[in-house]
Design a protein around this motif. Structure first.
Motif, PDB file in Angstrom:
ATOM      1  N   THR A 136      62.612  35.431  92.237  1.00 31.99           N
ATOM      2  CA  THR A 136      63.236  36.264  91.200  1.00 31.99           C
ATOM      3  C   THR A 136      63.467  35.470  89.925  1.00 31.99           C
ATOM      4  N   SER A 137      63.959  34.243  90.050  1.00 30.27           N
ATOM      5  CA  SER A 137      64.183  33.394  88.877  1.00 30.27           C
ATOM      6  C   SER A 137      62.870  33.099  88.156  1.00 30.27           C
ATOM      7  N   LEU A 138      61.838  32.806  88.956  1.00 25.27           N
ATOM      8  CA  LEU A 138      60.534  32.551  88.373  1.00 25.27           C
ATOM      9  C   LEU A 138      60.017  33.802  87.651  1.00 25.27           C
ATOM     10  N   PHE A 139      60.224  34.952  88.269  1.00 25.01           N
ATOM     11  CA  PHE A 139      59.760  36.204  87.675  1.00 25.01           C
ATOM     12  C   PHE A 139      60.505  36.509  86.377  1.00 25.01           C
ATOM     13  N   ILE A 140      61.804  36.217  86.333  1.00 19.14           N
ATOM     14  CA  ILE A 140      62.567  36.424  85.093  1.00 19.14           C
ATOM     15  C   ILE A 140      61.999  35.578  83.965  1.00 19.14           C
ATOM     16  N   GLY A 141      61.707  34.311  84.308  1.00 17.71           N
ATOM     17  CA  GLY A 141      61.103  33.439  83.294  1.00 17.71           C
ATOM     18  C   GLY A 141      59.755  33.957  82.826  1.00 17.71           C
ATOM     19  N   LEU A 142      58.955  34.454  83.778  1.00 15.53           N
ATOM     20  CA  LEU A 142      57.646  35.016  83.429  1.00 15.53           C
ATOM     21  C   LEU A 142      57.786  36.205  82.477  1.00 15.53           C
ATOM     22  N   VAL A 143      58.672  37.113  82.849  1.00 18.04           N
ATOM     23  CA  VAL A 143      58.845  38.326  82.031  1.00 18.04           C
ATOM     24  C   VAL A 143      59.359  37.962  80.645  1.00 18.04           C
ATOM     25  N   LEU A 144      60.335  37.047  80.577  1.00 21.05           N
ATOM     26  CA  LEU A 144      60.862  36.645  79.270  1.00 21.05           C
ATOM     27  C   LEU A 144      59.776  35.998  78.419  1.00 21.05           C
ATOM     28  N   SER A 145      58.966  35.153  79.044  1.00 20.63           N
ATOM     29  CA  SER A 145      57.895  34.487  78.294  1.00 20.63           C
ATOM     30  C   SER A 145      56.884  35.490  77.757  1.00 20.63           C
ATOM     31  N   VAL A 146      56.431  36.387  78.633  1.00 18.67           N
ATOM     32  CA  VAL A 146      55.445  37.386  78.205  1.00 18.67           C
ATOM     33  C   VAL A 146      56.051  38.316  77.158  1.00 18.67           C
ATOM     34  N   ALA A 147      57.316  38.722  77.376  1.00 14.77           N
ATOM     35  CA  ALA A 147      57.967  39.628  76.423  1.00 14.77           C
ATOM     36  C   ALA A 147      58.111  38.969  75.057  1.00 14.77           C
ATOM     37  N   LEU A 148      58.530  37.697  75.049  1.00 18.92           N
ATOM     38  CA  LEU A 148      58.704  37.005  73.772  1.00 18.92           C
ATOM     39  C   LEU A 148      57.385  36.866  73.037  1.00 18.92           C
ATOM     40  N   VAL A 149      56.348  36.419  73.755  1.00 19.18           N
ATOM     41  CA  VAL A 149      55.057  36.198  73.106  1.00 19.18           C
ATOM     42  C   VAL A 149      54.453  37.528  72.638  1.00 19.18           C
ATOM     43  N   SER A 150      54.542  38.557  73.487  1.00 15.09           N
ATOM     44  CA  SER A 150      53.961  39.843  73.092  1.00 15.09           C
ATOM     45  C   SER A 150      54.759  40.515  71.991  1.00 15.09           C
ATOM     46  N   SER A 151      56.050  40.173  71.874  1.00 11.09           N
ATOM     47  CA  SER A 151      56.856  40.774  70.805  1.00 11.09           C
ATOM     48  C   SER A 151      56.490  40.210  69.439  1.00 11.09           C
ATOM     49  N   MET A 152      55.860  39.036  69.408  1.00 13.11           N
ATOM     50  CA  MET A 152      55.539  38.415  68.129  1.00 13.11           C
ATOM     51  C   MET A 152      54.587  39.269  67.292  1.00 13.11           C
ATOM     52  N   PRO A 153      53.433  39.710  67.835  1.00 12.40           N
ATOM     53  CA  PRO A 153      52.589  40.593  67.004  1.00 12.40           C
ATOM     54  C   PRO A 153      53.240  41.948  66.738  1.00 12.40           C
ATOM     55  N   ILE A 154      54.034  42.464  67.710  1.00  8.46           N
ATOM     56  CA  ILE A 154      54.706  43.755  67.495  1.00  8.46           C
ATOM     57  C   ILE A 154      55.701  43.616  66.350  1.00  8.46           C
ATOM     58  N   TYR A 155      56.512  42.560  66.408  1.00  8.51           N
ATOM     59  CA  TYR A 155      57.530  42.347  65.371  1.00  8.51           C
ATOM     60  C   TYR A 155      56.883  42.008  64.034  1.00  8.51           C
ATOM     61  N   SER A 156      55.820  41.192  64.087  1.00  7.55           N
ATOM     62  CA  SER A 156      55.108  40.843  62.845  1.00  7.55           C
ATOM     63  C   SER A 156      54.620  42.101  62.145  1.00  7.55           C
ATOM     64  N   GLU A 157      53.958  42.967  62.905  1.00  8.40           N
ATOM     65  CA  GLU A 157      53.420  44.182  62.288  1.00  8.40           C
ATOM     66  C   GLU A 157      54.537  45.076  61.784  1.00  8.40           C
ATOM     67  N   ALA A 158      55.616  45.214  62.577  1.00  4.59           N
ATOM     68  CA  ALA A 158      56.713  46.101  62.175  1.00  4.59           C
ATOM     69  C   ALA A 158      57.409  45.590  60.921  1.00  4.59           C
ATOM     70  N   ILE A 159      57.740  44.296  60.911  1.00  4.23           N
ATOM     71  CA  ILE A 159      58.487  43.762  59.773  1.00  4.23           C
ATOM     72  C   ILE A 159      57.598  43.653  58.547  1.00  4.23           C
ATOM     73  N   LEU A 160      56.311  43.361  58.736  1.00  5.25           N
ATOM     74  CA  LEU A 160      55.406  43.291  57.598  1.00  5.25           C
ATOM     75  C   LEU A 160      55.152  44.684  57.020  1.00  5.25           C
ATOM     76  N   SER A 161      55.119  45.704  57.878  1.00  6.18           N
ATOM     77  CA  SER A 161      54.993  47.078  57.381  1.00  6.18           C
ATOM     78  C   SER A 161      56.218  47.451  56.570  1.00  6.18           C
ATOM     79  N   ARG A 162      57.408  47.089  57.082  1.00  7.24           N
ATOM     80  CA  ARG A 162      58.636  47.362  56.334  1.00  7.24           C
ATOM     81  C   ARG A 162      58.613  46.603  55.002  1.00  7.24           C
ATOM     82  N   MET A 163      58.151  45.366  55.033  1.00  8.25           N
ATOM     83  CA  MET A 163      58.108  44.555  53.820  1.00  8.25           C
ATOM     84  C   MET A 163      57.147  45.152  52.797  1.00  8.25           C
ATOM     85  N   LEU A 164      56.024  45.697  53.274  1.00 11.23           N
ATOM     86  CA  LEU A 164      55.052  46.306  52.365  1.00 11.23           C
ATOM     87  C   LEU A 164      55.655  47.519  51.661  1.00 11.23           C
ATOM     88  N   VAL A 165      56.328  48.378  52.419  1.00 15.81           N
ATOM     89  CA  VAL A 165      56.941  49.563  51.811  1.00 15.81           C
ATOM     90  C   VAL A 165      58.021  49.145  50.814  1.00 15.81           C
TER      91      VAL A 165
END
Length: 959
Positions: free
Chosen positions: A19-48
């Motif tokens: 379970t501890s290993l799985f939590i670390g896995l999920v956090l790692s994947v979530a953090l890394v995958s959030s980077m392009p999501i957040y980049s696109e969202a915040i850059l879209s907001r910045m463009l507007v």
């Protein structure tokens, strides 16, 4: 299938570790995958936001896109063919290719200019009554106008041989006519008799309607507006009237513009240009897309933001990777005996590795599936950040789960899978005999100790710091943009390398500290402390994974907190310093300057020698008595020339009243050798005294006591005496302006801005009386609205207002700063969360592994209280020391490497200089969270000890 069932059973048996290993896995994947999501969202907001700023400053609708086609000598058939081809492409392809909603697509026809005269003209042979008119039409016009007089033209045209048209109110005046008075075309270019009759006067329904390119309809004052259907028929199909141009005007909903649509928008714009150019020559087309310049600048800011986001996320990613390795190593350590037994009974290494690889694939596959979804939730949380660990309700970011997010998640899952297998691969290399030998060698040096990884990491970190300092000095001294020099990728990882290297180096020294502590009190330590010191001292290697992990996580948290506070506070300081005061007012002064030429009047010739303009100073007291004003000061600013020590130059002259200025302005105390009030007191001693900038002193070899002559174009230079040299002063930027230094020209490298500060009364008497600004400091409880209302009621002749409070609010809402606060908040929260999970996991497993030892200690007479005391001392010597080292390393890393983030801005414009800042509230959060972690962890461990049964422990030893 049997292998799969065995793997599932093994995972169930080790559920806490898995379970501890799985939590670390999920956090790692979530953090890394959030980077392009957040980049696109915040850059879209910045463009507007950038497009909204463009609309405010330039009064141009950013979503407009206009293409115009001029006809010259084409035949009617050729003109109609060109129009049909372009119009078909725009309606059928281009309209959908922008990818953002098209609110309006206006087709604009315009005829060539025609001579017209009123019907029943009393002097038909005279040219006095001839007027010049062009015929215009706009598709969908009826939905955007309202009649202020007359009626709409009839649908069927012509009516009794007369074409009914609309005019603007200004057009009615220009044509000197009234409604229902017909005009006849009197032009050699037009065959046959054609009549037009204005039947209605119109205006826009909405003043800010983007449908109209011409905001005040001034372009239409010389035109008759005919229906789109009639224009298409008469101008294009039947060619009764000479067509001059056709235009296509897009009104796009730019609020729906997102990062993913930028390329489509630019490509579609270029394709429309190419379609026009493929049908007619270059000089016959016009294309206007106001948003392109803003988009170009936006893309530069987007690159800066991506660079900064990666640099901020790298330490957190390294920390998560280390967490994954620590948990995987704990799993491998617990199962080394099982692995060694399998090896001794004939199992091949690849078979053992495959079984663990299947387990890793199951966990990584699940993490890959749900990680990006959690990344979306993280992005939503980041979008609400208003500062470090501050959240507010604001408009939701345009969050979208993209393919790129899953691609990043897949890369992260693969990296985690490799990290998980490394300890297993290392464990399979050891036989059962080698495993027992390793258990007996608790003092074996770790691999990083043997390979001097701590020294290597520190060396790389110091190299990265040196190269950054050199680059930053070049940027500031040469007046360059941050993008003018290539950023070394090593800059992204040097903070994490320093944290790791410093932590490992201190751990290398830690056993010697333990021995010193043991020696210091070996005659007085109670048995519990004595036993704990021996346990920790002799088994220090087994604690080092936990300690380096805690050091990295706590240091990363401190680093994130410091980086966020530094970036936020420096942004606020830069705004306050650049404005000088809370409010800066510019007012109109009465003067004897000649009035400017009116519209339509010839511009007067400029005399060879201009007479000086004389000003009448308005009363200053009304500014002091405005509601909410705590203090006000006069500040005169003028570009001047000076002479000193046989050299001349240009400088900015600032005239002040020292007492009022010191009580009104904002200034960071650490910028000068002494507080600014000391310099103002020095200046106040002599009305002829001036302060000069360090740049002026160095470039012209000026020292205190020298006489400097100051004046400007129509004012003779007068002498002043230098009393002091300062490097900074409110509103003054000593760095060369961006682009002002030619790198190839050595002589231009010393041309930094220069400053002279003197007494305003002396300047007004000795040089000239000219307009000054009024700087105002508001009372803390005064609102901006109340101040503005007071200013309105005072009827002071204010022409410009600079409001620092509004600028600070705008800075907080800037997507660039929002992104930084969001990322740093996430990094801090993840650091604390992961450190708590890792800490608890390690100690729970460690306590379970020492069940026999603790049972024996209880059996020989140690009470539960003494056992918990031993555990507390052990935690203090390991976890507590690691936390203290982490806080210290985090502070040092912050002071050294947080300044690296200014390279994502324009360092030449960062005045006052970037200063690393710590906030007591941030550090208190860290101390409270870490203290809570240690107390809760100790409580859980104490509870586990209280549940220990001596007979069970002894029986376990017998087994």
């Amino acid at each position: 299938m049997a292998l799969f069932v065995m793997i599932i059973r093994k995972m169930v048996q080790n559920k806490w570790l898995v379970t501890s290993l799985f939590i670390g896995l999920v956090l790692s994947v979530a953090l890394v995958s959030s980077m392009p999501i957040y980049s696109e969202a915040i850059l879209s907001r910045m463009l507007v936001k950038d497009l909204e700023t463009m609309q405010t400053k330039r009064n141009v609708y950013p979503g407009s896109q206009y293409n115009k086609l001029f006809y010259t000598k084409e035949t009617p058939e050729k003109m109609n063919a060109i129009y049909s081809k372009v119009d078909r492409y725009i309606h059928e392809q281009a309209q959908a290719s922008f990818q953002i909603p098209v609110q309006e697509l206006v087709v604009d026809f315009q005829s060539k200019s025609m001579k017209i005269r009123p019907e029943n003209d009393p002097e038909p042979d005279s040219k006095k009554s001839l007027k010049t008119m062009s015929l215009r039409s706009f598709s969908g016009l009826e939905e955007h106008i309202k009649l202020i007089d007359g009626r709409m033209p009839a649908e069927q045209q012509p009516v009794d041989g007369v074409y009914e048209v609309l005019v603007t109110e200004r057009g009615l005046i220009q044509f000197k006519t009234v409604l229902d008075l017909a005009f006849t075309v009197d032009d050699d270019k037009i065959a046959g008799e054609i009549k037009f009759k204005p039947v209605g006067v119109f205006q826009k329904t909405l003043d800010d309607d983007p449908y109209f390119r011409d905001t005040d309809l001034s372009e239409l004052s010389g035109s008759f507006i005919i229906s789109d259907k009639v224009a298409k028929q008469q101008l294009m199909q039947e060619a009764r009237l000479p067509v001059a141009s056709v235009g296509w005007f897009f009104v796009l909903d730019y609020s729906k513009m997102e990062l993913r649509y930028v390329d489509d928008f630019v490509q579609t714009t270029n394709k429309i240009k190419n379609v026009l150019l493929n049908n007619v020559s270059l000089y016959q087309t016009v294309s206007e897309t106001p948003a392109l310049d803003t988009i170009s600048k936006y893309l530069e800011r987007a690159d800066q933001l991506r660079t900064l986001m990666w640099s901020l996320n790298v330490p957190v990613l390294i920390m998560l990777g280390f967490y994954m390795f620590m948990v995987s190593n704990l799993i491998a350590d617990r199962q080394k005996n099982e692995i060694a037994v399998l090896r001794s009974r004939g199992a091949a290494r690849w078979q053992i590795i495959t079984s663990y690889a299947v387990e890793g694939l199951i966990l990584c596959g699940i993490a890959f599936g749900i990680g990006p979804l959690i990344g979306v939730a993280l992005t939503g949380m980041l979008g609400a950040s208003n500062g470090f660990l501050e959240f507010v309700q604001r408009v939701r970011l345009p969050i979208r789960l993209t393919e790129e997010a899953y691609r990043y998640g897949a890369i992260s899952s693969a990296a985690c899978f490799v990290i998980m297998l490394i300890p297993i691969i290392m464990a399979t290399r050891v036989s059962i005999v080698g495993h027992k030998q390793q258990l007996a060698r608790l003092l074996k040096s770790p691999l990083w100790h043997k390979m001097f990884l701590d020294v290597i990491a520190l060396a790389l970190a110091i190299y990265g710091l040196y190269t950054f300092k050199k680059r930053l000095a070049d940027l500031q001294s040469l007046g360059l943009n941050a993008g003018d020099l290539n950023i070394d990728p090593l800059q992204f990882v040097v903070p994490a390398l320093f944290i790791m290297g410093a932590g490992l180096l201190l751990l290398r020294l830690y056993p010697w500290v333990l021995r010193f502590v043991y020696w210091l009190g070996k005659k007085w330590w109670p048995p519990s402390v004595y036993a704990t010191l021996i346990q920790v001292g002799r088994s220090s290697t087994q604690y080092q994974f936990l300690m380096i992990f805690l050091i990295m996580t706590i240091a990363t948290g401190v680093f994130s907190a410091s980086a966020a506070r530094t970036i936020n506070n420096n942004t606020e300081d830069r705004i306050r310093y650049g404005n000088g005061a809370e409010v800066v007012l510019t007012s109109q002064w009465m003067n004897d300057a000649p009035p400017p030429a009116g519209p339509g009047q010839p511009q007067a010739e400029t005399p060879a020698v201009q007479a000086p303009v004389h000003y009448l100073e308005p009363a200053f007291e009304p500014f002091r008595t405005l509601e909410g004003v705590e203090q006000a000061a006069k500040v005169f600013t003028k570009d001047t020339t000076f002479s000193v020590n046989e050299s001349t130059g240009a400088a900015t002259l600032i005239g002040i009243d020292t007492d009022e200025f010191g009580e009104t302005t904002w200034f960071r105390d650490s910028l000068l050798d002494y507080p600014i009030n000391d310099y103002l007191n020095l200046l106040a001693a002599d009305s002829q005294a001036v302060l000069i900038s360090k740049t002026l002193a160095e470039q012209n070899k000026v020292k205190p006591g020298d006489t400097i002559w100051v004046g400007w174009s129509d004012v003779p230079q007068q002498p002043f005496k230098v009393y002091g040299i300062i490097e900074y002063f409110p509103t003054f930027n000593p760095n060369p302006a961006i682009g002002s230094v030619d790198v190839s020209d050595e002589s231009s490298k010393g041309n930094a801005p220069m400053l002279i500060v003197g007494h305003l009364p002396r300047i007004q008497v000795q040089l000239a009386l000219e307009p000054y600004d009024v700087w105002i400091k508001l009372k803390p409880e005064t609102t901006t609205a109340a101040f503005y209302e007071s200013l309105k009621q005072s009827k002071l002749p204010v022409t410009n207002i600079v409001n620092t409070r509004e600028a600070l609010v705008a800075a907080k809402n800037d997507p660039f700063l929002m992104a930084l606060n969001g990322i740093l908040t996430l990094g801090f929260v993840l650091s604390i969360l992961v450190s708590f999970i890792g800490f608890l996991l390690y100690w729970v497993l460690s306590l379970r592994g020492r069940t026999l030892q603790n049972g024996i200690l209880r059996a020989i007479g140690l009470s539960l209280k003494q056992l918990i005391g031993m555990l507390a001392v052990e935690q203090l010597l390991t976890s507590g020391v690691a936390v203290l080292i982490g806080i210290a390393v985090g502070n040092i890393a912050s002071r050294l490497y947080v300044p690296n983030f200014q390279i994502a801005f324009n360092p030449s414009s960062l005045v006052p200089p970037f200063k690393v800042m710590f906030d007591a509230s941030d550090l208190m959060r860290i101390y409270v969270l870490v203290g809570f972690m240690l107390v809760v962890g100790l409580g859980i461990l104490a509870y586990m000890l209280s549940r220990l049964r001596i007979h069970q422990a002894i029986k376990l030893g017998e087994d």
